[in-house]
Design a protein around this motif. Structure first.
Motif, mmCIF file in Angstrom:
data_model
loop_
_atom_site.group_PDB
_atom_site.id
_atom_site.type_symbol
_atom_site.label_atom_id
_atom_site.label_comp_id
_atom_site.label_asym_id
_atom_site.label_seq_id
_atom_site.Cartn_x
_atom_site.Cartn_y
_atom_site.Cartn_z
ATOM 1 N N VAL A 151 0.834 -1.205 0.000
ATOM 2 C CA VAL A 151 0.000 0.000 0.000
ATOM 3 C C VAL A 151 0.867 1.253 0.000
ATOM 4 O O VAL A 151 0.750 2.114 -0.866
ATOM 5 C CB VAL A 151 -0.965 -0.006 1.198
ATOM 6 N N ARG A 152 1.748 1.360 0.993
ATOM 7 C CA ARG A 152 2.705 2.470 1.035
ATOM 8 C C ARG A 152 3.855 2.094 1.955
ATOM 9 O O ARG A 152 3.664 1.424 2.965
ATOM 10 C CB ARG A 152 2.042 3.768 1.501
ATOM 11 N N GLY A 153 5.052 2.531 1.581
ATOM 12 C CA GLY A 153 6.227 2.137 2.345
ATOM 13 C C GLY A 153 6.326 0.623 2.404
ATOM 14 O O GLY A 153 6.239 -0.063 1.391
ATOM 15 N N ARG A 154 6.481 0.087 3.622
ATOM 16 C CA ARG A 154 6.514 -1.367 3.817
ATOM 17 C C ARG A 154 5.158 -1.908 4.274
ATOM 18 O O ARG A 154 5.043 -3.090 4.599
ATOM 19 C CB ARG A 154 7.584 -1.733 4.859
ATOM 20 N N LEU A 155 4.152 -1.063 4.314
ATOM 21 C CA LEU A 155 2.829 -1.472 4.787
ATOM 22 C C LEU A 155 2.070 -2.210 3.691
ATOM 23 O O LEU A 155 2.028 -1.761 2.544
ATOM 24 C CB LEU A 155 2.025 -0.255 5.237
ATOM 25 N N GLU A 156 1.457 -3.325 4.069
ATOM 26 C CA GLU A 156 0.739 -4.148 3.106
ATOM 27 C C GLU A 156 -0.714 -4.338 3.515
ATOM 28 O O GLU A 156 -1.081 -4.169 4.678
ATOM 29 C CB GLU A 156 1.392 -5.531 2.991
ATOM 30 N N ALA A 157 -1.512 -4.725 2.534
ATOM 31 C CA ALA A 157 -2.896 -5.135 2.778
ATOM 32 C C ALA A 157 -3.027 -6.604 2.410
ATOM 33 O O ALA A 157 -2.568 -7.031 1.341
ATOM 34 C CB ALA A 157 -3.867 -4.304 1.951
ATOM 35 N N LEU A 158 -3.631 -7.373 3.289
ATOM 36 C CA LEU A 158 -4.001 -8.748 2.974
ATOM 37 C C LEU A 158 -5.318 -8.708 2.213
ATOM 38 O O LEU A 158 -6.248 -8.006 2.616
ATOM 39 C CB LEU A 158 -4.163 -9.555 4.265
ATOM 40 N N LEU A 159 -5.404 -9.419 1.109
ATOM 41 C CA LEU A 159 -6.651 -9.440 0.347
ATOM 42 C C LEU A 159 -7.685 -10.294 1.071
ATOM 43 O O LEU A 159 -7.399 -11.441 1.445
ATOM 44 C CB LEU A 159 -6.424 -9.992 -1.062
ATOM 45 N N ALA A 160 -8.868 -9.725 1.305
ATOM 46 C CA ALA A 160 -9.965 -10.489 1.890
ATOM 47 C C ALA A 160 -10.283 -11.673 0.980
ATOM 48 O O ALA A 160 -10.053 -11.623 -0.235
ATOM 49 C CB ALA A 160 -11.193 -9.597 2.066
ATOM 50 N N ARG A 161 -10.827 -12.730 1.558
ATOM 51 C CA ARG A 161 -11.026 -13.960 0.786
ATOM 52 C C ARG A 161 -11.862 -13.756 -0.480
ATOM 53 O O ARG A 161 -11.482 -14.248 -1.548
ATOM 54 C CB ARG A 161 -11.643 -15.046 1.677
ATOM 55 N N PRO A 162 -12.995 -13.038 -0.432
ATOM 56 C CA PRO A 162 -13.746 -12.836 -1.683
ATOM 57 C C PRO A 162 -12.924 -12.100 -2.745
ATOM 58 O O PRO A 162 -13.026 -12.395 -3.939
ATOM 59 C CB PRO A 162 -14.954 -12.007 -1.242
ATOM 60 N N VAL A 163 -12.104 -11.144 -2.309
ATOM 61 C CA VAL A 163 -11.255 -10.405 -3.243
ATOM 62 C C VAL A 163 -10.178 -11.328 -3.809
ATOM 63 O O VAL A 163 -9.841 -11.261 -4.999
ATOM 64 C CB VAL A 163 -10.617 -9.184 -2.543
ATOM 65 N N MET A 164 -9.651 -12.207 -2.964
ATOM 66 C CA MET A 164 -8.649 -13.162 -3.426
ATOM 67 C C MET A 164 -9.207 -14.045 -4.536
ATOM 68 O O MET A 164 -8.551 -14.274 -5.559
ATOM 69 C CB MET A 164 -8.167 -14.016 -2.255
ATOM 70 N N TYR A 165 -10.445 -14.527 -4.370
ATOM 71 C CA TYR A 165 -11.046 -15.371 -5.405
ATOM 72 C C TYR A 165 -11.267 -14.587 -6.696
ATOM 73 O O TYR A 165 -11.069 -15.119 -7.799
ATOM 74 C CB TYR A 165 -12.362 -15.962 -4.906
ATOM 75 N N ASP A 166 -11.665 -13.318 -6.577
ATOM 76 C CA ASP A 166 -11.819 -12.483 -7.771
ATOM 77 C C ASP A 166 -10.481 -12.310 -8.483
ATOM 78 O O ASP A 166 -10.405 -12.327 -9.719
ATOM 79 C CB ASP A 166 -12.376 -11.105 -7.393
ATOM 80 N N LEU A 167 -9.425 -12.128 -7.695
ATOM 81 C CA LEU A 167 -8.091 -11.953 -8.274
ATOM 82 C C LEU A 167 -7.639 -13.211 -9.007
ATOM 83 O O LEU A 167 -7.155 -13.142 -10.150
ATOM 84 C CB LEU A 167 -7.096 -11.605 -7.169
#
Length: 203
Positions: A151-167
């Motif tokens: 997201v910014r710097g070393r900060l990350e977002a884990l993809l929520a499960r429904p978003v993961m399946y869409d990806l």
């Protein structure tokens, strides 16, 4: 999971930290936390759980504007720990997994021109690409896929499960080097998800 150290004994307290965060949030754009180098003041009893819920002293922080405010002064340093940072102090917090959760994905284009845009639980909107890469891990507990977005710097977002399946649904098999991989495009960059032979783990 990041380990907590000592509780800070500074006199400012949480309310003063909130006030300073609000003052910095009043500036245009996100506060420049990467440029600040205040003294470390210890840890506070704040934690971000794997589902994106913020806790203070064991109680969920129910005010979303306050969570959003704190999220703007988060920074993850080279030591792997996550801090709340203002120009005058740096305090450590615990993060169970990633500090943010990607809760929505928008897709435009296809193939090499495809752009994947994500919205986080604290309101960030980020286009995956060379400056905001995706990475993928396998959950040791259950063997499932865990995608992360910078997201910014070393900060990350884990993809929520429904978003993961869409990806994963946007992925395709392609040859990377000498190996056949299952991967996804965004902003001209290829992000390998897994060897093509391992696709069964996503079904």
């Amino acid at each position: 999971m990041e380990k907590s150290r000592s509780t800070p004994q500074h006199a400012s307290g949480l309310e003063a930290l909130i006030a300073r965060a609000r003052a910095e949030a009043g500036e245009k754009g996100l506060p420049p936390v990467e440029k600040w180098n205040p003294d470390f003041c210890g840890d506070i009893e704040m934690e971000i759980r794997a589902d994106g819920t913020w806790f203070y002293m064991g109680t969920p922080i129910g005010r979303q504007p306050l969570v959003r405010l704190f999220s703007t002064i988060l920074r993850k340093d080279e030591d792997g720990r996550t801090y709340l940072v203002t120009p005058v102090e740096k305090v450590g917090i615990r993060v169970e997994d990633a500090p943010f959760l990607a809760v929505e994905m928008d897709v435009s284009g296809e193939g090499a021109t495809q752009v994947l845009t994500f919205r986080t639980n604290v309101g960030d909107v980020v286009e995956a690409g060379p400056e905001h890469p995706l990475r993928f891990e396998i959950d040791e507990a259950n063997g499932g896929l865990k995608p992360y977005l910078t997201v910014r710097g070393r900060l990350e977002a884990l993809l929520a499960r429904p978003v993961m399946y869409d990806l994963v649904a946007r992925g395709e098999e392609m040859k990377i080097g000498v190996q056949k991989m299952f991967a996804v495009w965004s902003k001209g960059a290829i992000f390998p998800i897994s060897p093509a032979d391992d696709l069964e783990i996503f079904k």
